[in-house]
Motif scaffolding. Structure first.
Motif, PDB file in Angstrom:
ATOM      1  N   GLN A  30      32.737  41.433  36.457  1.00  9.98           N
ATOM      2  CA  GLN A  30      32.633  42.603  37.348  1.00  9.98           C
ATOM      3  C   GLN A  30      31.183  42.863  37.753  1.00  9.98           C
ATOM      4  OE1 GLN A  30      34.500  45.817  35.239  1.00  9.98           O
ATOM      5  NE2 GLN A  30      36.592  45.147  35.726  1.00  9.98           N
ATOM      6  N   GLU A  88      28.805  40.703  37.827  1.00  7.27           N
ATOM      7  CA  GLU A  88      28.375  39.640  38.739  1.00  7.27           C
ATOM      8  C   GLU A  88      28.939  39.862  40.135  1.00  7.27           C
ATOM      9  OE1 GLU A  88      26.039  36.442  39.545  1.00  7.27           O
ATOM     10  OE2 GLU A  88      26.216  37.568  37.679  1.00  7.27           O
ATOM     11  N   GLU A  89      30.185  40.319  40.214  1.00  8.23           N
ATOM     12  CA  GLU A  89      30.792  40.599  41.524  1.00  8.23           C
ATOM     13  C   GLU A  89      30.037  41.720  42.245  1.00  8.23           C
ATOM     14  OE1 GLU A  89      34.838  41.395  40.548  1.00  8.23           O
ATOM     15  OE2 GLU A  89      35.466  39.298  40.727  1.00  8.23           O
ATOM     16  N   LYS A  90      29.644  42.747  41.454  1.00 11.99           N
ATOM     17  CA  LYS A  90      28.859  43.843  42.039  1.00 11.99           C
ATOM     18  C   LYS A  90      27.541  43.326  42.597  1.00 11.99           C
ATOM     19  CE  LYS A  90      30.633  47.705  39.273  1.00 11.99           C
ATOM     20  NZ  LYS A  90      30.294  48.729  38.253  1.00 11.99           N
ATOM     21  N   LYS A  91      26.864  42.471  41.812  1.00 16.44           N
ATOM     22  CA  LYS A  91      25.598  41.895  42.256  1.00 16.44           C
ATOM     23  C   LYS A  91      25.778  41.095  43.538  1.00 16.44           C
ATOM     24  CE  LYS A  91      23.324  41.540  37.740  1.00 16.44           C
ATOM     25  NZ  LYS A  91      22.757  40.588  36.746  1.00 16.44           N
ATOM     26  N   VAL A  92      26.858  40.287  43.555  1.00 14.40           N
ATOM     27  CA  VAL A  92      27.119  39.468  44.745  1.00 14.40           C
ATOM     28  C   VAL A  92      27.362  40.354  45.965  1.00 14.40           C
ATOM     29  CG1 VAL A  92      28.736  37.853  45.795  1.00 14.40           C
ATOM     30  CG2 VAL A  92      27.942  37.476  43.455  1.00 14.40           C
ATOM     31  N   LYS A  93      28.173  41.405  45.769  1.00 20.06           N
ATOM     32  CA  LYS A  93      28.461  42.322  46.879  1.00 20.06           C
ATOM     33  C   LYS A  93      27.188  43.020  47.365  1.00 20.06           C
ATOM     34  CE  LYS A  93      33.303  43.301  45.823  1.00 20.06           C
ATOM     35  NZ  LYS A  93      34.286  44.340  45.412  1.00 20.06           N
ATOM     36  N   ALA A  94      26.336  43.444  46.387  1.00 20.87           N
ATOM     37  CA  ALA A  94      25.077  44.116  46.748  1.00 20.87           C
ATOM     38  C   ALA A  94      24.180  43.175  47.538  1.00 20.87           C
ATOM     39  CB  ALA A  94      24.370  44.609  45.496  1.00 20.87           C
ATOM     40  N   GLU A 146      25.170  40.561  49.246  1.00 26.20           N
ATOM     41  CA  GLU A 146      25.781  40.334  50.557  1.00 26.20           C
ATOM     42  C   GLU A 146      25.463  41.501  51.511  1.00 26.20           C
ATOM     43  OE1 GLU A 146      29.872  39.782  49.683  1.00 26.20           O
ATOM     44  OE2 GLU A 146      29.692  37.604  49.356  1.00 26.20           O
ATOM     45  N   ALA A 147      25.574  42.739  50.967  1.00 24.27           N
ATOM     46  CA  ALA A 147      25.267  43.922  51.796  1.00 24.27           C
ATOM     47  C   ALA A 147      23.802  43.918  52.238  1.00 24.27           C
ATOM     48  CB  ALA A 147      25.591  45.188  51.021  1.00 24.27           C
ATOM     49  N   GLU A 148      22.902  43.570  51.288  1.00 21.21           N
ATOM     50  CA  GLU A 148      21.483  43.518  51.600  1.00 21.21           C
ATOM     51  C   GLU A 148      21.179  42.440  52.634  1.00 21.21           C
ATOM     52  OE1 GLU A 148      17.171  43.120  49.281  1.00 21.21           O
ATOM     53  OE2 GLU A 148      19.069  43.137  48.152  1.00 21.21           O
ATOM     54  N   LYS A 160      23.269  41.304  54.838  1.00 20.87           N
ATOM     55  CA  LYS A 160      23.804  41.774  56.116  1.00 20.87           C
ATOM     56  C   LYS A 160      22.845  42.761  56.777  1.00 20.87           C
ATOM     57  CE  LYS A 160      28.042  43.659  58.085  1.00 20.87           C
ATOM     58  NZ  LYS A 160      29.392  44.216  57.795  1.00 20.87           N
TER      59      LYS A 160
END
Length: 303
Positions: free
Chosen positions: A254, A256-262, A264-266, A268
């Motif tokens: 979880q 790691e998924e949060k880090k990946v999403k963050a 990805e958002a950054e 973008k």
């Protein structure tokens, strides 16, 4: 004597718990047939010899102990074989001790049967001995009477001494034959009594073996119970550890998924900023170009 050999073997096997197997029972003529119940014309000599012969045949036909595969084991239903070497010592001891207990109990049954037969043989031989003693006593009484008559006839020089001599000789021969038969019957009775003692010792030994086997079964079951609890506790501990490891792995996933999403958002956001900056840069470049042209025109006018 085979019966005594079995007794010694049974006592030795009791200490090792490796086997309690009795020897196979040889089929033989029932002891009750050796002594006919016809008291009027019974021939005690023949009965005694028959009993002795049957006893010898029975003793010689009995095989020695076979601890690995007892006689009654062959008749048991086939079961799936278990490789004891692959089992834990606690479980192996439990299985082995129960097998030894079963064998000890079967041995007691066999020796109890021997004891019953031995008691019957003692009763028959005792009856035969008493009957033959009566025959000897009667024959002795007749022989003594004939001898006294002969002596009286000789002393008084009566006629018929020859006939009385022959009669006395015959009665003595009958007495001698009866005494010989009595000796044979006495030997059979002595042997029957000895066999009875051996049978009683075997039964007592088997009972002792059963007590020992039961104690070992109880001990093995306690050890196996402790072992089972230990294994269950270990499995529970391992299950809890695995559960914790899975929970930690899920949590790490979880994170790691949060880090990946963050990221990805950054990324973008940065892409959006880059795009805006590019447009602003192009706009300023056009404005700069326009200003340059205006400046050039102004220079031309001033000349």
């Amino acid at each position: 004597m085979k019966f005594q050999i079995q007794t010694i073997a049974a006592l030795a096997l009791t200490a090792s718990t490796s086997a309690f197997a009795p020897a196979p029972i040889a089929s033989q003529r029932p002891a009750s047939e050796l002594f006919a119940s016809n008291n009027n014309d019974i021939d005690m000599g023949k009965a005694a010899l028959s009993f002795m012969a049957a006893t010898v045949i029975s003793a010689s036909s009995v095989q020695p102990f076979l601890p690995v595969e007892p006689a009654f084991a062959a008749a048991a239903p086939a079961v799936e074989k278990v490789d004891l070497k692959k089992l834990a010592p606690e479980e192996r001891n439990k299985i082995t001790s129960k097998k030894n207990l079963d064998l000890a109990e079967q041995t007691l049954k066999e020796y109890t049967k021997y004891l019953t037969e031995a008691k019957s043989a003692v009763a028959k031989s005792s009856g035969a001995l008493k009957a033959q003693e009566k025959v000897v006593a009667a024959a002795k009484k007749v022989a003594d009477a004939d001898f006294d008559k002969l002596q009286a006839a000789k002393k008084q020089k009566m006629p018929g001494v020859k006939e009385l001599t022959e009669k006395s000789t015959k009665s003595k021969a009958v007495l001698k034959e009866a005494e010989k038969k009595l000796a044979d019957v006495s030997k059979v009775a002595t042997k029957a009594a000895s066999d009875l003692k051996s049978a009683e010792k075997n039964v007592d030994s088997s009972k002792g073996a059963i007590k020992t086997a039961k104690k070992k079964v109880e001990k093995a079951e306690k050890e196996f119970k402790k072992f089972t609890k230990k294994v269950q506790a270990q499995k529970k501990k391992e299950a809890e550890q695995l559960k914790k490891q899975k929970a930690a792995a899920a949590k790490a996933l979880q994170e790691e998924e949060k880090k990946v999403k963050a990221l990805e958002a950054e990324a973008k956001k940065l892409a959006s900023v880059k795009e805006t900056s590019q447009k602003e840069l192009e706009k300023k470049a056009k404005l700069l170009e326009s200003e340059k042209k205006s400046l050039q025109k102004m220079k031309t006018v001033t000349k």
